[in-house]
Design an enzyme around this catalytic site. Structure first.
Site, PDB file in Angstrom:
ATOM      1  N   CYS A   2       0.858  -1.189   0.000  1.00 23.93           N
ATOM      2  CA  CYS A   2       0.000   0.000   0.000  1.00 23.93           C
ATOM      3  C   CYS A   2       0.892   1.236   0.000  1.00 23.93           C
ATOM      4  CB  CYS A   2      -0.896   0.019   1.223  1.00 23.93           C
ATOM      5  SG  CYS A   2      -1.902  -1.468   1.408  1.00 23.93           S
ATOM      6  N   ARG A  27       1.689   1.383  -5.940  1.00 23.37           N
ATOM      7  CA  ARG A  27       1.816   0.468  -4.808  1.00 23.37           C
ATOM      8  C   ARG A  27       0.491  -0.207  -4.451  1.00 23.37           C
ATOM      9  NH1 ARG A  27       6.505   1.069  -2.073  1.00 23.37           N
ATOM     10  NH2 ARG A  27       5.586  -0.031  -0.320  1.00 23.37           N
ATOM     11  N   TRP A  75      -3.766  -1.790  -1.471  1.00 17.45           N
ATOM     12  CA  TRP A  75      -3.788  -3.080  -2.169  1.00 17.45           C
ATOM     13  C   TRP A  75      -4.310  -4.081  -1.153  1.00 17.45           C
ATOM     14  CZ3 TRP A  75      -1.649  -7.999  -1.764  1.00 17.45           C
ATOM     15  CH2 TRP A  75      -1.684  -8.783  -2.925  1.00 17.45           C
ATOM     16  N   ASN A 101       0.663   0.053   6.063  1.00 13.28           N
ATOM     17  CA  ASN A 101       1.096  -0.783   4.949  1.00 13.28           C
ATOM     18  C   ASN A 101       1.693  -2.038   5.558  1.00 13.28           C
ATOM     19  OD1 ASN A 101       2.244  -1.958   2.688  1.00 13.28           O
ATOM     20  ND2 ASN A 101       3.897  -0.462   2.502  1.00 13.28           N
ATOM     21  N   GLY A 102       1.183  -3.225   5.187  1.00  5.16           N
ATOM     22  CA  GLY A 102       1.722  -4.465   5.717  1.00  5.16           C
ATOM     23  C   GLY A 102       0.624  -5.390   6.203  1.00  5.16           C
ATOM     24  N   GLU A 488       9.880 -13.785 -19.653  1.00  7.06           N
ATOM     25  CA  GLU A 488       9.575 -12.391 -19.336  1.00  7.06           C
ATOM     26  C   GLU A 488       8.537 -11.820 -20.295  1.00  7.06           C
ATOM     27  OE1 GLU A 488       9.688  -8.496 -17.721  1.00  7.06           O
ATOM     28  OE2 GLU A 488      10.000 -10.514 -16.936  1.00  7.06           O
ATOM     29  N   LYS A 492       4.875 -10.324 -19.170  1.00  7.16           N
ATOM     30  CA  LYS A 492       4.393  -8.981 -19.498  1.00  7.16           C
ATOM     31  C   LYS A 492       2.997  -9.032 -20.107  1.00  7.16           C
ATOM     32  CE  LYS A 492       7.054  -6.570 -17.696  1.00  7.16           C
ATOM     33  NZ  LYS A 492       7.342  -7.691 -16.884  1.00  7.16           N
ATOM     34  N   GLU A 495       0.486  -9.873 -17.381  1.00  5.08           N
ATOM     35  CA  GLU A 495       0.317  -8.810 -16.394  1.00  5.08           C
ATOM     36  C   GLU A 495      -0.597  -7.697 -16.859  1.00  5.08           C
ATOM     37  OE1 GLU A 495       4.276  -8.345 -13.680  1.00  5.08           O
ATOM     38  OE2 GLU A 495       4.500  -7.822 -15.781  1.00  5.08           O
ATOM     39  N   HIS A 511       7.497 -31.575 -25.939  1.00  3.45           N
ATOM     40  CA  HIS A 511       7.194 -32.363 -24.749  1.00  3.45           C
ATOM     41  C   HIS A 511       5.909 -31.888 -24.073  1.00  3.45           C
ATOM     42  CE1 HIS A 511      11.045 -34.485 -24.884  1.00  3.45           C
ATOM     43  NE2 HIS A 511      11.544 -33.338 -25.297  1.00  3.45           N
ATOM     44  N   LYS A 610       3.293  -2.699  -7.364  1.00  7.66           N
ATOM     45  CA  LYS A 610       4.689  -2.628  -7.783  1.00  7.66           C
ATOM     46  C   LYS A 610       5.638  -3.232  -6.764  1.00  7.66           C
ATOM     47  CE  LYS A 610       7.850  -1.010 -10.628  1.00  7.66           C
ATOM     48  NZ  LYS A 610       7.926  -1.544 -11.989  1.00  7.66           N
TER      49      LYS A 610
END
Length: 615
Positions: A2, A27, A75, A101-102, A488, A492, A495, A511, A610
């Protein structure tokens, strides 16, 4: 995960809080809130949604005057995103207000005890429990707010960055930190509080970053009073001069932060090696390596721990370290590494990679490795972050602030730092001749210009995106150094466009994944001329024979793949070890344009944040 902002001083707090929250929205952005105090009345407004929603609601529902204020962008962890669960939270008496935050892991047992003592709760959050615990301690012990916060925090288990005030003491804010970042900006007769320095950079360049298990009492007209939460020992603030500037955290004419940060990569890569790499003089100077060179040269192995995009950078580094420096490397998800009782010895080196320098799982892995005697080296972007302070040595990437939640320039600058380390160790170990070493340095020094050239594929990539924007699945394939780039690229796309995508080594296609290929399946194949080229061409032919749609990333001038693939995007020629710095560019652009065409929020994709400061 957050964002918290606070202000106390001579200015109106509201505009500072709102602008600060907008800068911290990376955040968390599922709800937001603000509280203001003018010395007499307290004004509180909070809502589900983004900071813009809060701004619209607050201007219509509350008096926005006040020289003290706290703000929060959330968040969600405990409790769904809604108005009630949004921060700030107020104690039962209405006197204490907190933002947090946490995660408070033992909040349920504390909540049950408080309910027995007559406390009631409106929200599902652990934060409302914490503010009432502080109130209960304050009443029961007959202590001031600062002491009550200290006593209460010694009873909780978890992670936190908090700011709390008592409306009966309008000249004071108490803050504390464990596992989540918290910075205090110091101005003239004013203080700023934030998860990072971006909310107050235009007001002051002086900041104090709280250490873990440290709290501060901030009063108007007085110096910051720092204490250790565990034992009440006095601490003395280390005031840092910030290097960030306002332009770095604005969009600068781009439509989105992500696009801006993609285009910043030539400069970011250059800034990362600037002052460290001089090809003409044939050296790499990195103080964190130079001062500990014997530890690196005598290490049995290197363990790289990271999460998400940083983990992919670590996978690229595994190839580079083993290929060039001939040092065994293991790359671990920090979240798994910390829980599986890994074998770590004093002969190991652990390299922790994180954009924010605050990733909770990576920090836990660092602490574990230090306890077992390993040497710990950090690679992060944020000066003064927890990883920078917890590691024995390290190197900053100097990418500049990365606001877009989907990481781009962090990836390429992390690879740049790790490549320089590998090159330096290869030279020290005698794995390179002087001429080969000079050749590598020269080529790395020229990468920013090649990235500039790769960015010119934007218009072509946009046209390709138009073709595949409605796809529901996508496969990414690469070999060797470019297998992590495939991972990656798939990350992306997932996301920011919410299209299901998977990355695989190209040889693994037979496979299992080949069963998915049909005329509806786009397959992105990285097929540069360096490294297993003929085998990748064979993989492309196998895809084509099953009617798969092929988007190929190839070396400039390639004709073979061009005759087979449906779409071809060229990148400049480079040595195999440096191709990831180029091949990732069109994949970033492809994800960006597809997400945009699908109407997705490119900078703030759903459910993500983030800086992951909770488990």
């Amino acid at each position: 995960m957050c964002g918290i902002v606070g202000y106390i001083g001579h200015r109106d707090a509201y505009p500072i809080i709102i602008k600060g929250l907008q800068r911290l929205e990376y955040r968390g952005y599922d709800s937001a809130g603000v509280v203001l105090f003018d010395g007499e009345s307290m004004q509180l407004s909070k809502t589900k949604g983004k900071v813009e929603d809060l701004k619209n609601k607050a201007t219509q529902s509350i008096d926005t005057n006040g020289k003290l204020g706290l703000g929060h962008t959330r968040w969600a962890t405990h409790g769904v995103p809604n108005d009630v669960n949004s921060h700030p939270h107020v104690s039962n008496s209405g006197d204490l207000v907190i933002i947090h935050n946490g995660i408070i892991e033992n909040y349920e047992s504390i909540k049950k005890a408080l309910i027995k003592r007559g406390y009631t709760f409106e929200s599902d959050t652990d934060t409302e429990v914490l503010v009432n615990l502080i109130e209960e301690v304050k009443k029961k012990e007959g202590v001031k707010l600062g002491k009550a916060v200290q006593i209460a925090l010694n009873q909780v288990i978890g992670a936190y960055a908090i700011a709390v005030f008592d409306k009966n003491k309008p000249d004071e804010i108490v803050v504390a930190k464990l596992g989540s970042p918290l910075a205090i900006g110091i101005g003239e007769s004013e203080y700023f509080i934030a998860s990072d320095a971006s909310p107050f950079i235009e007001f002051t360049n002086n900041a104090v970053y709280l250490e873990d298990e440290e709290m501060a009492i901030i009063r108007i007209g007085k110096e910051i009073k720092l204490r250790k939460i565990k034992d009440d020992a006095i601490s003395y603030p280390n005031i840092l001069e910030l290097q960030m500037n306002l332009e770095e955290i604005e969009k600068g004419g781009y439509d989105h932060f992500m696009l801006k940060e993609i285009y910043e990569q030539p400069r970011a890569i250059h800034d990362t090696y600037r002052g460290r790499l001089l090809a003409d003089e044939g050296y790499i100077r990195m103080s964190g390596i130079d001062h500990n060179i014997e530890r690196f040269l005598n290490a049995n192995r290197i363990i790289i721990v990271a999460c998400g995009t940083s983990w992919h950078a670590g996978l690229v580094a595994e190839y580079i370290f083993e290929d060039l420096a001939r040092i065994p490397v293991e790359v671990e998800y920090a979240s798994e590494f910390r829980y599986r009782n890994p074998v770590i010895t004093e002969k190991d080196i652990l390299i922790a990679v994180s954009q924010s320098g605050e990733t909770a799982d990576t920090l836990a892995a660092i602490k574990m490795a230090k306890e077992k005697g390993a040497f710990v080296f950090g690679v992060c972007n944020v000066v003064g972050s927890s990883i920078a302070r917890e590691t024995h040595a390290g190197a900053y990437t100097h990418a500049g602030p990365e606001i877009g939640v989907a990481s781009t320039k962090a990836f390429t600058t992390q690879i740049t730092v790790l490549t320089m380390i590998a090159l330096k160790l290869a030279k020290e170990k005698g794995e390179f001749s002087q001429s080969k070493y000079h050749e590598f340095l020269t080529e790395l020094e020229g990468i920013p210009q090649k990235v500039e050239k790769a960015l010119k594929s934007n218009d072509l990539v946009e046209k390709i995106a138009e073709v595949y924007k409605d796809s529901t699945n996508c496969l990414y394939l690469g070999r060797g150094y470019n297998f992590p780039v495939a991972l990656e690229g798939a990350l992306k796309l997932k996301e920011i466009s919410y299209i299901h995508a998977e990355g695989y080594p190209a040889a693994e296609m037979k496979h299992g994944p080949i069963a998915l290929i049909d005329e509806e399946m786009p397959v992105v194949v990285i097929a540069t001329r360096k490294g297993h080229y003929e085998k990748v061409v064979s993989n492309i032919q196998e895809i084509k024979s099953r009617s798969g749609k092929i988007i190929a990333i190839v070396t400039e001038g390639d004709e073979t793949v061009k005759d087979i693939a449906d779409h071809v995007v060229e990148v400049p020629e480079s040595s195999e070890a440096l191709t990831p710095l180029l091949t990732t560019i069109p994949l970033q652009l492809l994800s960006y344009h597809i997400a945009l065409m699908r109407g997705c929020n490119v900078d703030q994709p759903r459910n993500l944040a983030k800086s992951v400061t909770v488990e």
